[in-house]
Design a protein around this motif. Structure first.
Motif: not given
Length: 279
Positions: A29-38
């Motif tokens: 998130a700190d580098h611009g990510g917003t969504h994850l599939l874990v």
């Protein structure tokens, strides 16, 4: 990069017991990510030798826990994808299971994963077949497990992520999914190159392979396959990679392709709204 643009990593692992867990989601998130599939890690990462249905729940529940924590730190949302790693077949055979008995236990694990999808606790199922050489009986059993996953995907109206051997020609696999009642677009080939045919490619975030996928003008997504293993930091790619590649592609003028990777294809494959879930 516009800070409200969705950036999805389609396949990574977060280990709240042995790894960085939610800290890796924070770095994303700190580098611009917003969504994850874990994706859940295999059961043996939690010192579980599976023998029955409940044994699979250990890894699944750890994944649900870390997804819940990740939702507190992401500007978008994380979703769990649950299932059985195809290498389990080899471990079971080494423990004395026949290939057929190993197949049946792995199918039980997939049935449990489908329960989480049915209840709304998971988004999709994962399955596949070994990425290494196995004998014919194990290969046939593994294909049976994968086809069972497709039947569950059709029943639950959800996507199936695949861990398979390398290569780019998976037309037969896509046809198997269609035979079980799934749309081939809902089958995702994890760890894809840019040229995978048949399922929807989830392209490992290598610059050259991403450009290959973009130039083919097909649905695709981006992933790191981050393993979250303290003994292998950054493997396969670190959690910052997809945001960084997204930024690079935007600088190169690939805005339409990024809309495809982070918005249109996730909606097509999983039915998720990465724009609507941004806070």
């Amino acid at each position: 990069m516009n800070d409200v643009d969705p950036v999805l990593d389609d396949h990574l692992h977060l280990d709240p017991v042995n790894g960085r867990g939610v800290e890796a989601a924070e770095a994303f998130a700190d580098h611009g990510g917003t969504h994850l599939l874990v994706l859940n890690k295999p059961s043996w990462h939690y010192d579980v030798q599976v023998s029955d249905a409940d044994d699979f729940r250990v890894a699944y529940d750890h994944t649900l826990d870390v997804v819940a924590d990740s939702n507190d730190v992401l500007p978008g949302k994380a979703w769990p994808v649950l299932g059985v790693h195809p290498a389990l077949v080899s471990q079971l055979v080494e423990r004395g299971f026949s290939p057929e008995a190993a197949r049946d236990l792995m199918c039980t694990g997939l049935d449990v994963a489908a329960e989480y999808v049915s209840s709304g606790d998971a988004l999709a199922v994962k399955s596949g077949r070994p990425h290494y050489d196995v004998d014919e009986a194990v290969w046939d059993a593994s294909n049976d497990v994968m086809r069972h996953a497709f039947a569950l995907g059709a029943r639950e109206d959800c996507a199936v992520q695949l861990h398979t051997e390398g290569g780019e020609e998976f037309e037969q696999v896509a046809r198997w999914a269609e035979h079980e009642g799934m749309a081939r677009e809902h089958v995702v080939k994890h760890y894809s190159t840019g040229g995978v045919e048949g399922p929807t490619p989830s392209v490992l975030a290598d610059k050259e392979e991403l450009v290959r996928a973009i130039e083919r003008d097909v649905p695709f997504m981006m992933e790191t396959d981050f393993i979250d293993d303290p003994d292998r930091p950054g493997a396969v790619l670190g959690p910052k990679t997809v945001p960084r590649r997204t930024r690079w592609l935007r600088e190169e003028g690939y805005d339409e392709a990024l809309e495809r990777a982070h918005v249109e294809t996730p909606r097509l494959v999983y039915g998720i709204d990465t724009r609507g879930t941004l806070s």
